[in-house]
Design a protein around this motif. Structure first.
Motif, PDB file in Angstrom:
ATOM      1  N   ASP A  42       0.836  -1.207   0.000  1.00  0.00           N
ATOM      2  CA  ASP A  42       0.000   0.000   0.000  1.00  0.00           C
ATOM      3  C   ASP A  42       0.872   1.258   0.000  1.00  0.00           C
ATOM      4  O   ASP A  42       0.620   2.201  -0.749  1.00  0.00           O
ATOM      5  N   TYR A  43       1.906   1.251   0.814  1.00  0.00           N
ATOM      6  CA  TYR A  43       2.821   2.387   0.885  1.00  0.00           C
ATOM      7  C   TYR A  43       3.491   2.629  -0.469  1.00  0.00           C
ATOM      8  O   TYR A  43       3.577   3.758  -0.940  1.00  0.00           O
ATOM      9  N   ALA A  44       3.967   1.555  -1.087  1.00  0.00           N
ATOM     10  CA  ALA A  44       4.629   1.673  -2.378  1.00  0.00           C
ATOM     11  C   ALA A  44       3.681   2.258  -3.427  1.00  0.00           C
ATOM     12  O   ALA A  44       4.067   3.138  -4.205  1.00  0.00           O
ATOM     13  N   GLU A  45       2.450   1.767  -3.449  1.00  0.00           N
ATOM     14  CA  GLU A  45       1.467   2.261  -4.404  1.00  0.00           C
ATOM     15  C   GLU A  45       1.173   3.747  -4.195  1.00  0.00           C
ATOM     16  O   GLU A  45       1.082   4.515  -5.147  1.00  0.00           O
ATOM     17  N   LYS A  46       1.032   4.152  -2.936  1.00  0.00           N
ATOM     18  CA  LYS A  46       0.724   5.559  -2.639  1.00  0.00           C
ATOM     19  C   LYS A  46       1.892   6.472  -2.945  1.00  0.00           C
ATOM     20  O   LYS A  46       1.697   7.579  -3.442  1.00  0.00           O
ATOM     21  N   THR A  47       3.095   6.040  -2.672  1.00  0.00           N
ATOM     22  CA  THR A  47       4.249   6.905  -2.919  1.00  0.00           C
ATOM     23  C   THR A  47       4.580   6.992  -4.397  1.00  0.00           C
ATOM     24  O   THR A  47       5.092   8.014  -4.852  1.00  0.00           O
ATOM     25  N   ILE A  48       4.285   5.943  -5.159  1.00  0.00           N
ATOM     26  CA  ILE A  48       4.492   5.985  -6.602  1.00  0.00           C
ATOM     27  C   ILE A  48       3.518   6.991  -7.235  1.00  0.00           C
ATOM     28  O   ILE A  48       3.882   7.780  -8.081  1.00  0.00           O
TER      29      ILE A  48
END
Length: 107
Positions: free
Chosen positions: A98-104
């Protein structure tokens, strides 16, 4: 005896660090030999892998089984108490995704 101010300190003492959660994650999927773990976590040094395995074993999260054969064979498996970490490790995986998706999306 060490003074603990928060239960999270206990958790981090037992499974904290860069490598121990990864090792546990792979052992939840089934027993592994040292070489298999090294291939699954290529950026860990042999010394750090062995040290992390010893720490996890001393905390009763994994067990080490030696086979009496030539060449020697050692296999590591997760214990029942180690398996109790599965929901926590899965939650951390979900959070990371989830973090990776949001930061991308923000980047």
């Amino acid at each position: 005896m060490k003074t603990v101010y928060c239960d999270l300190e206990i958790t981090l003492d037992v499974i904290g660090g860069k490598w121990r959660p990864l090792i546990l994650y792979y052992l939840i999927k089934g027993p592994k030999r040292t070489g298999e773990l090294k291939r699954l976590i290529p950026s860990i040094s042999q010394k750090m892998l062995v040290q992390s395995l010893r720490e996890l074993e001393s905390n009763n999260l994994i067990k080490r089984k030696m086979y009496n054969q030539v060449p020697p064979k050692v296999e590591y498996a997760i214990t029942e108490i180690g398996m109790s970490l599965e929901p926590t490790l899965r939650a951390l995986c979900d959070w990371g995704q989830d973090y990776a998706e949001k930061t991308i999306k923000q980047g």
